[in-house]
Every structure is written in C-alpha cells, then in structure tokens.
Motif scaffolding. Structure first.
Motif, short mmCIF file in Angstrom:
data_model
loop_
_atom_site.label_atom_id
_atom_site.label_comp_id
_atom_site.label_asym_id
_atom_site.label_seq_id
_atom_site.Cartn_x
_atom_site.Cartn_y
_atom_site.Cartn_z
N VAL A 22 0.84 -1.20 0.00
CA VAL A 22 0.00 0.00 0.00
C VAL A 22 0.88 1.26 0.00
O VAL A 22 0.59 2.22 -0.72
CB VAL A 22 -0.97 -0.01 1.20
N ILE A 23 1.96 1.23 0.77
CA ILE A 23 2.88 2.37 0.78
C ILE A 23 3.50 2.56 -0.60
O ILE A 23 3.61 3.69 -1.10
CB ILE A 23 3.95 2.19 1.87
N ILE A 24 3.89 1.46 -1.24
CA ILE A 24 4.44 1.54 -2.60
C ILE A 24 3.42 2.14 -3.56
O ILE A 24 3.75 2.96 -4.42
CB ILE A 24 4.91 0.15 -3.07
N ASN A 25 2.18 1.75 -3.40
CA ASN A 25 1.11 2.27 -4.25
C ASN A 25 0.94 3.78 -4.04
O ASN A 25 0.80 4.54 -5.01
CB ASN A 25 -0.20 1.54 -3.95
N PHE A 26 0.95 4.24 -2.78
CA PHE A 26 0.82 5.67 -2.50
C PHE A 26 2.00 6.45 -3.07
O PHE A 26 1.82 7.55 -3.62
CB PHE A 26 0.71 5.93 -1.00
N ILE A 27 3.19 5.91 -2.96
CA ILE A 27 4.37 6.59 -3.50
C ILE A 27 4.27 6.69 -5.02
O ILE A 27 4.58 7.73 -5.61
CB ILE A 27 5.66 5.86 -3.06
N ALA A 28 3.83 5.61 -5.67
CA ALA A 28 3.70 5.62 -7.13
C ALA A 28 2.67 6.65 -7.57
O ALA A 28 2.87 7.35 -8.57
CB ALA A 28 3.33 4.24 -7.63
N VAL A 29 1.56 6.74 -6.85
CA VAL A 29 0.53 7.72 -7.21
C VAL A 29 1.06 9.14 -6.99
O VAL A 29 0.83 10.03 -7.81
CB VAL A 29 -0.76 7.47 -6.39
N HIS A 34 1.90 6.02 -11.65
CA HIS A 34 0.99 4.95 -11.26
C HIS A 34 0.64 4.06 -12.45
O HIS A 34 0.28 4.53 -13.52
CB HIS A 34 -0.29 5.54 -10.66
N ALA A 35 0.78 2.77 -12.25
CA ALA A 35 0.37 1.78 -13.24
C ALA A 35 -0.62 0.85 -12.56
O ALA A 35 -0.62 0.69 -11.34
CB ALA A 35 1.58 1.00 -13.75
N ASP A 36 -1.47 0.23 -13.36
CA ASP A 36 -2.48 -0.65 -12.78
C ASP A 36 -1.87 -1.82 -12.01
O ASP A 36 -2.38 -2.21 -10.97
CB ASP A 36 -3.41 -1.19 -13.87
N TRP A 37 -0.77 -2.36 -12.51
CA TRP A 37 -0.19 -3.52 -11.85
C TRP A 37 0.33 -3.17 -10.46
O TRP A 37 0.37 -4.02 -9.58
CB TRP A 37 0.91 -4.15 -12.70
N ILE A 38 0.71 -1.91 -10.24
CA ILE A 38 1.16 -1.50 -8.91
C ILE A 38 -0.02 -1.51 -7.94
O ILE A 38 0.10 -1.92 -6.79
CB ILE A 38 1.83 -0.11 -8.95
#
Length: 72
Positions: A22-29, A34-38
């Motif tokens: 989830v933290i990785i997802n927030f950082i990517a956004v 942001h990619a869907d696979w993340i």
C-alpha cells in the motif's frame, strides 16, 4: 509448531507485506508513475489476510463449540 500459532505468524507477516504494498502504491501515485499492476500488488496479501483473519476470528468460537459450552 502449533498450527494456530503458525497461522497467526503468517497473518502478521502478511499484514506487513500488505502495508508495504500500500505504501508503494501511494508513493507511485504521488510520483505520477501509477500503473495498474502497482495497484494490484496489494490484492494477493489482502486475500490471504482475509482467509487467515477469518480463521483466527473463528478459533474462539470453535474452541467453545468443541468444549461443549453452549449458551443458556
């Protein structure tokens, strides 16, 4: 090692893995990459957390049922 202790330990490690994804997802956004696979990275630990959490939730009820303690 007891089966219930093993499930509890796996549940704890899965919660750490889920939090990291989830933290990785927030950082990517936040970075705009942001990619869907993340976003989908968090789903496997989440589903495993669901099943292990439901198992751990039912343990006290199953123990009470096995011991024969009925309400009333």
């Amino acid at each position: 090692m007891n089966w219930n202790i093993w499930i509890r330990q796996v549940h704890r490690w899965l919660s750490i893995a889920f939090t990291v994804t989830v933290i990785i997802n927030f950082i990517a956004v936040a970075m705009g990459t942001h990619a869907d696979w993340i976003g989908f990275l968090a789903l496997p630990p989440l589903f495993l957390l669901l099943f292990s959490g439901l198992y751990l939730f039912t343990l006290p009820y199953a123990a009470k049922w096995r011991s024969g303690d009925a309400p009333g």
